[in-house]
Design a protein around this motif. Structure first.
Motif, PDB file in Angstrom:
ATOM      1  N   GLY A 128       4.736  -5.410  -9.744  1.00 29.90           N
ATOM      2  CA  GLY A 128       4.411  -6.641 -10.668  1.00 29.90           C
ATOM      3  C   GLY A 128       3.307  -7.374 -10.087  1.00 29.90           C
ATOM      4  O   GLY A 128       2.798  -7.829 -11.090  1.00 29.90           O
ATOM      5  N   LEU A 129       3.203  -7.665  -8.843  1.00 31.46           N
ATOM      6  CA  LEU A 129       1.774  -8.265  -8.393  1.00 31.46           C
ATOM      7  C   LEU A 129       0.596  -7.485  -8.699  1.00 31.46           C
ATOM      8  O   LEU A 129      -0.398  -8.222  -9.194  1.00 31.46           O
ATOM      9  N   ALA A 165      -0.277 -26.140   1.371  1.00 27.68           N
ATOM     10  CA  ALA A 165       0.378 -26.386   0.059  1.00 27.68           C
ATOM     11  C   ALA A 165       0.710 -24.920  -0.559  1.00 27.68           C
ATOM     12  O   ALA A 165       2.012 -24.987  -1.097  1.00 27.68           O
ATOM     13  N   THR A 166      -0.118 -24.002  -0.575  1.00 27.95           N
ATOM     14  CA  THR A 166       0.223 -22.791  -1.013  1.00 27.95           C
ATOM     15  C   THR A 166       1.237 -22.084  -0.181  1.00 27.95           C
ATOM     16  O   THR A 166       2.138 -21.554  -0.773  1.00 27.95           O
ATOM     17  N   LEU A 167       1.119 -21.996   1.304  1.00 30.67           N
ATOM     18  CA  LEU A 167       2.356 -21.512   2.121  1.00 30.67           C
ATOM     19  C   LEU A 167       3.534 -22.409   1.885  1.00 30.67           C
ATOM     20  O   LEU A 167       4.794 -21.591   1.898  1.00 30.67           O
ATOM     21  N   ARG A 168       3.420 -23.864   1.545  1.00 32.12           N
ATOM     22  CA  ARG A 168       4.906 -24.377   1.077  1.00 32.12           C
ATOM     23  C   ARG A 168       5.393 -23.926  -0.361  1.00 32.12           C
ATOM     24  O   ARG A 168       6.412 -24.575  -0.682  1.00 32.12           O
ATOM     25  N   ARG A 169       4.428 -23.139  -1.090  1.00 35.43           N
ATOM     26  CA  ARG A 169       4.945 -22.933  -2.426  1.00 35.43           C
ATOM     27  C   ARG A 169       4.855 -24.022  -3.412  1.00 35.43           C
ATOM     28  O   ARG A 169       5.718 -24.005  -4.533  1.00 35.43           O
ATOM     29  N   GLU A 173       0.962 -12.064  -0.244  1.00 37.77           N
ATOM     30  CA  GLU A 173       1.495 -11.579   1.053  1.00 37.77           C
ATOM     31  C   GLU A 173       2.853 -12.423   1.010  1.00 37.77           C
ATOM     32  O   GLU A 173       3.726 -11.608   1.579  1.00 37.77           O
ATOM     33  N   MET A 174       3.210 -13.368   0.376  1.00 33.75           N
ATOM     34  CA  MET A 174       4.626 -13.936  -0.009  1.00 33.75           C
ATOM     35  C   MET A 174       5.504 -13.324  -1.008  1.00 33.75           C
ATOM     36  O   MET A 174       6.459 -13.794  -1.179  1.00 33.75           O
ATOM     37  N   LEU A 175       4.660 -12.331  -1.697  1.00 31.57           N
ATOM     38  CA  LEU A 175       5.319 -11.510  -2.745  1.00 31.57           C
ATOM     39  C   LEU A 175       5.721 -12.751  -3.596  1.00 31.57           C
ATOM     40  O   LEU A 175       6.990 -12.383  -4.390  1.00 31.57           O
ATOM     41  N   ASP A 176       5.139 -13.753  -3.770  1.00 26.82           N
ATOM     42  CA  ASP A 176       5.666 -14.846  -5.135  1.00 26.82           C
ATOM     43  C   ASP A 176       4.652 -14.811  -6.179  1.00 26.82           C
ATOM     44  O   ASP A 176       3.622 -15.050  -6.521  1.00 26.82           O
TER      45      ASP A 176
END
Length: 349
Positions: A297-298, A223-227, A259-262
């Motif tokens: 930012g992260l 679910a995290t990888l699918r954002r 890692e996904m810079l989200d």
């Protein structure tokens, strides 16, 4: 409902050689009983679907896989079922019909699919719901050559009514397919929130939410990888561990978001109070990853959440060390003597 509606919809014909000599009679017997229970079905029947899950993979890999439900592949399917699964025998005149019905319910195609698998693949919900209503749980849990149960297919194709009917019959929620995915893994991968909600409120409660597929991913990791923030919240509210590590490198959902810079996803996860300094197997925290990717930012979000700027990884590096020479990052990772365990001490004037 025409006489051969079931057979035509499933694409099953005697000349195909895909079923034994008694299957045609079994399908007709099932059809006759279905007509009594489904008076609203039209002669033409519902529309089918041209798509089936993983059709390419199925052709390439089915021959190399060994069935886990081998007892259902015996010549006499009725002999392999427990007595509680057999139809009643009080009425001698109906014994032949009951035997034919059981044979139809436990029919297996060359790919290991039951008639329920096929009705789901071909999107015939009326027939699927009928099978579920009359079939014993053992039959509903049969896995095909790709280790897919009927529940796997119904979730993959987003057939909510069928998923709900199967869950109400208390099917096994923890069966894993050839990739190690449970039905809930697939619901997260396909982002079928409604299916996930049904699976999580099963009669025995949710499955073990720490279960990982063969890639080492739990449902929360997927679910995290699918954002998908809605799925993430649903899983966490159902008991998933926000600090769970995936099996390959020990990343938590927080590591994956970095890692996904989200940034939005990271903020969402931080609201659930994760361990901000959780370690990967190499000792890196999410802040190590943010600094290593030079994302100020992260890094700022993690520092605001209390991340330790002096935490060392297995190589002995701190986030401050990794930020050396980058003034933008060092603004969030200042060298300050007033720190305890890497966290700045805030004093009021």
């Amino acid at each position: 409902m025409s006489e051969d509606w079931v057979s035509k919809k499933l694409g099953l014909h005697p000349e195909d050689g895909r079923y034994d000599s008694g299957l045609e009679e079994s399908v007709k017997s099932l059809q006759e009983e279905a007509e009594l229970r489904l008076p609203s079905a039209s002669d033409e029947g519902p529309r089918g679907s041209d798509s089936a899950p993983d059709a390419g993979d199925k052709e390439c890999e089915a021959q190399d896989l060994e069935r886990v439900d081998s007892t259902y592949g015996s010549v006499s399917l009725t002999e392999s079922l427990p007595p509680t699964c057999l139809p009643p025998t009080e009425a001698p005149e109906s014994s032949t019909q009951d035997s034919d019905q059981l044979e139809g319910l436990t029919y297996l195609s060359e790919e290991g699919d039951t008639l329920l698998h096929l009705s789901i693949i071909h999107s015939i919900p009326e027939l699927s719901l009928y099978f579920i209503s009359v079939a014993p749980k053992d039959v509903l849990d049969i896995q095909n050559d790709l280790y897919q149960s009927a529940l796997h297919l119904a979730v993959y194709l987003g057939q909510v009514q069928v998923v709900e009917a199967l869950v109400e019959k208390d099917v096994n929620l923890e069966l894993q397919d050839r990739k190690g995915d449970t039905a809930l893994h697939l619901a997260c991968e396909k982002e079928h929130l409604d299916c996930a909600q049904i699976l999580l409120r099963g009669p025995r409660g949710p499955q073990n939410l720490q279960m990982q597929n063969w890639k080492g991913l739990s449902c929360l990791h997927i679910a995290t990888l699918r954002r998908n923030k809605a799925l993430i919240s649903l899983l966490l509210e159902s008991g998933a561990d926000v600090n769970s590590q995936e099996g390959t490198s020990g990343k938590t959902p927080l590591h994956l978001a970095v890692e996904m810079l989200d940034r939005s996803l990271l903020q969402h996860l931080l609201q659930h109070r994760p361990k901000v300094d959780a370690f990967m197997y190499n000792g890196c925290t999410p802040l190590h990853l943010a600094v290593g990717r030079k994302d100020a930012g992260l890094a700022r979000l993690l520092c605001q959440a209390g991340a330790d700027v002096l935490q060392r990884n297995r190589e002995g590096d701190t986030p401050q060390d990794l930020a050396e020479g980058n003034n933008q990052l060092l603004a969030f990772l200042p060298f300050d003597d007033l720190k305890i365990s890497g966290k700045p001490v805030v004093t009021s004037a």
